[in-house]
Design a protein around this motif. Structure first.
Motif, short mmCIF file in Angstrom:
data_model
loop_
_atom_site.label_atom_id
_atom_site.label_comp_id
_atom_site.label_asym_id
_atom_site.label_seq_id
_atom_site.Cartn_x
_atom_site.Cartn_y
_atom_site.Cartn_z
N THR A 23 0.81 -1.22 0.00
CA THR A 23 0.00 0.00 0.00
C THR A 23 0.84 1.27 0.00
OG1 THR A 23 -0.11 -0.11 2.40
CG2 THR A 23 -1.95 -1.05 1.20
N GLY B 88 -5.01 4.87 -1.65
CA GLY B 88 -6.34 4.65 -2.17
C GLY B 88 -7.00 3.43 -1.55
N ALA B 89 -8.34 3.39 -1.67
CA ALA B 89 -9.08 2.28 -1.05
C ALA B 89 -8.77 0.96 -1.74
CB ALA B 89 -10.58 2.58 -1.13
N THR B 90 -8.55 1.00 -3.06
CA THR B 90 -8.26 -0.23 -3.80
C THR B 90 -6.93 -0.82 -3.36
OG1 THR B 90 -9.27 0.93 -5.63
CG2 THR B 90 -8.30 -1.21 -6.11
N ALA B 91 -5.94 0.05 -3.25
CA ALA B 91 -4.61 -0.43 -2.83
C ALA B 91 -4.68 -1.00 -1.42
CB ALA B 91 -3.61 0.72 -2.89
N ARG B 92 -5.49 -0.34 -0.57
CA ARG B 92 -5.61 -0.82 0.82
C ARG B 92 -6.25 -2.22 0.85
NH1 ARG B 92 -8.41 3.67 4.07
NH2 ARG B 92 -7.00 4.96 2.89
N LEU B 93 -7.29 -2.37 0.05
CA LEU B 93 -7.98 -3.68 0.00
C LEU B 93 -7.05 -4.75 -0.54
CD1 LEU B 93 -10.79 -5.03 0.37
CD2 LEU B 93 -11.12 -4.65 -2.06
N ARG B 94 -6.33 -4.40 -1.62
CA ARG B 94 -5.42 -5.37 -2.22
C ARG B 94 -4.35 -5.78 -1.22
NH1 ARG B 94 -3.93 -2.93 -7.63
NH2 ARG B 94 -2.68 -1.64 -6.27
#
Lengths: 35, 183
Positions: A23, B88-94
């Protein structure tokens, strides 16, 4: 303290590291950059 | 089981929580201070596990050396502009999915493996370690220090900027030749 508990703690820390690496790639790049 | 649960809770508070703040804090400098807290917590865990030498080395090397170097790296060699890095939220989820998957696989392997056959070894004292380093393994110890010295010298040579080229006399400005009416 058993070896199993310590291994689990180490795995949890490694997982946190993986999360950070995935992240915060731009922060890692910022730290490694020369400017 | 109660002791293990207590240890796990203690490890979570001392090491896990600061480690999580390292990877979630948007400010780089704060993240480094959280990292120092996490490394200090690790030293406390070492001390709790009857390894005082390792705890001392952990504090000296990581908290005293590595963290200081990182703080210098961020605050001194660069104009500190806050270095806020949002995620970003996507990176966090990934990242969360990958980290949980890794933890699940390795934890399952640890829980399924029979570790009872491993017999605990006798823990050496700090005195034993010192005697080994400065008596039995003195040559290896010194070779390692020479290797570190070579690494430091190499880093200085690589990081040194090239000397600026000697200044050449500048050609006079055309405006100055015309009598400097612009002034």
């Amino acid at each position: 303290m058993t070896l199993r508990a310590l291994l689990l703690v180490a795995t949890a820390l490694f997982s946190i590291g993986i999360y950070g690496l995935l992240t915060r790639r731009h922060a890692v790049a910022l730290l490694l950059s020369s400017r | 089981v109660t002791a293990e649960l207590g240890f796990g809770l203690f490890a979570l508070l001392l090491v896990g929580l600061p480690a999580f703040r390292v990877v979630t804090s948007p400010d780089l400098v704060r993240a480094i201070f959280w990292l120092a807290g996490s490394l200090l917590g690790t030293a406390v865990l070492y001390a709790l596990l009857q390894a005082p030498f390792l705890a001392g080395v952990q504090v000296l090397t990581y908290v005293g050396g590595v963290v200081t170097l990182m703080i210098f790296g961020v605050m001194v060699t660069r104009k500190h502009d806050g270095s806020n890095v949002g995620v970003g939220a996507t990176a966090r989820l990934r990242g969360a999915v990958a980290a949980l998957a890794f933890f699940g696989v390795v934890a399952a392997a640890i829980l399924r493996t029979d570790l009872s056959s491993l017999t605990p070894v006798e823990t050496p004292s700090t005195q034993d370690l010192a005697r080994s380093l400065l008596d039995q393994y003195l040559l290896a110890f010194e070779v390692a220090s020479v290797l570190l010295l070579a690494a430091i010298v190499s880093a200085v040579v690589l990081a040194r900027r090239k000397d600026p080229a000697p200044e050449t006399p500048e050609a006079p400005e055309p405006a100055a030749l015309r009598g400097g009416s612009a002034s």
